[in-house]
Enzyme design. Sequence first.
Site, short mmCIF file in Angstrom:
data_model
loop_
_atom_site.label_atom_id
_atom_site.label_comp_id
_atom_site.label_asym_id
_atom_site.label_seq_id
_atom_site.Cartn_x
_atom_site.Cartn_y
_atom_site.Cartn_z
CG PHE A 166 64.61 49.56 21.65
CD1 PHE A 166 63.78 49.13 20.62
CD2 PHE A 166 65.41 50.67 21.42
CE1 PHE A 166 63.75 49.79 19.40
CE2 PHE A 166 65.39 51.34 20.20
CZ PHE A 166 64.55 50.90 19.20
CG ASP A 178 71.65 49.88 24.88
OD1 ASP A 178 71.80 51.10 25.10
OD2 ASP A 178 71.02 49.45 23.90
CE LYS A 195 66.56 57.08 22.81
NZ LYS A 195 66.76 55.61 22.77
C1 LIG Z 1 67.02 54.66 21.66
C2 LIG Z 1 67.79 53.45 22.04
C3 LIG Z 1 68.64 52.82 21.13
C4 LIG Z 1 68.72 53.24 19.68
O1 LIG Z 1 69.24 54.51 19.54
P1 LIG Z 1 69.14 55.27 18.12
O2 LIG Z 1 69.93 56.51 18.33
O3 LIG Z 1 67.69 55.50 17.87
O4 LIG Z 1 69.73 54.37 17.10
C5 LIG Z 1 69.39 51.75 21.57
N1 LIG Z 1 69.32 51.33 22.85
C6 LIG Z 1 68.51 51.91 23.75
C7 LIG Z 1 68.50 51.41 25.16
C8 LIG Z 1 67.71 52.99 23.39
O5 LIG Z 1 66.90 53.55 24.28
#
Ligand SMILES: *Cc1c(COP(=O)(O)O)cnc(C)c1O
Length: 403
Positions: free
Chosen positions: A134, A225, A254
């Site tokens: 994700f 990420d 986050k």
């Molecule tokens: C939540 C998340 C995103 C997206 O972040 P947003 O602030 O909602 O755009 C991207 N990568 C990972 C691993 C995430 O958990």
Amino acid sequence: MPETFNRYVMNTYGRFPVTIERGLGCRVWDTGGKEYLDFVAGIATCTLGHAHPALVEAVTKQIQKLHHVSNLYYIPEQGELAQWLVEHSCGDKVFFCNSGAEANEAAIKLIRKYAHTVLEFLEQPVILTTINSFHGRTMGALSATGQPKYHQHFEPLLPGFEYIPYNDIVAVEEAITNIDEGNRRVAAIMIEPLQGEGGVRPGDLEYFLRLRKICDETGILLVFDEVQVGVGRTGKMWGYENLGVSPDIFTTAKGLAGGIPIGAVVCKQFCDVFEPGNHASTFGGNPLACAAALAVLNTIERENLLQNVQARGEQLRTRLRALVQKYPHIFSEVRGWGLINGLEIREGVSLTSLDIVNKALENGLLVAPAGPKVVRFVPPLIVSPQEVDMAAEILDKTIASLV
Ligand SMILES: *Cc1c(COP(=O)(O)O)cnc(C)c1O
């Protein structure tokens, strides 16, 4: 509330029928005065919980002084935050934005510019990402996300991404060999150290060591990420520290400013190829968000929160494993690092993660699904031993009432 709300707000979320109006520490209260133990924390975002004095003070002071100017000018808080991040990570340079998706968009642009200008032969750079990953909802981040359910109705996706199974080194080697025709070659591997949204799946040590080695040998960029697992969530400052390898580029968002919107890309010197005009964000790195992030990071250090994350994580996993033993026909396993943990429901059991989440909510515990079969626990990093015990007890009661 729900009626008027739904009349004006687009229907993009499956919302729980609760309106939360106040929070303190790891507790929140709804408009009816009901108390909940918050093991969602804004989805791994409220690092210091709710209304933490350090965050309240930093944001209050900053908004009274200066909250936003523009990147047309120097912003001291941005410089200070970048310095903190560089001094506490493998990176050398930072770009700031406002969310995880945006951080990944910036990383994708950085990878592509590096491929076009440094790996000059690479006219069609391919970024390998993993199945069940994700990376966010904007078109580039969505295209990087290896989950077809998020792609449906939003095609055409951005070209230049290919998906490979997670923790499978043979698949990486095969993809690199297969994607080698003319000017089309693998430029980067973009991957989560632990897949969060995709079911709380930790990366395999051996796999990540091999990934690093392949990237070192081929010049392919290794990009992590860290949006969900960074900033202390795993008991280390960065998720990659659990794997003994460091990336060339990583993204964070986050938990970075404890719930104030922020995102960042951190890269090593050798791939810092952006020049003026290449990338920008109006709000990116504004004084308010940076002051909030500095308060979060300084509190993590001052209060030794990484130690708390490790200890509370152990405690929580012990309690969750006891539940797996108590209900072996329902649950298969507990996975996670530090304070990002998942409880997986067995294959073939009709119960879903959403059933548990809904019932736990009724019982005063907020938890979130990570896919249909995994219940995710991502409490604030300040969570206490008593609160972990209490969450486990509510969960036990919840499951007992469901089976
Ligand atoms: C939540 C998340 C995103 C997206 O972040 P947003 O602030 O909602 O755009 C991207 N990568 C990972 C691993 C995430 O958990």
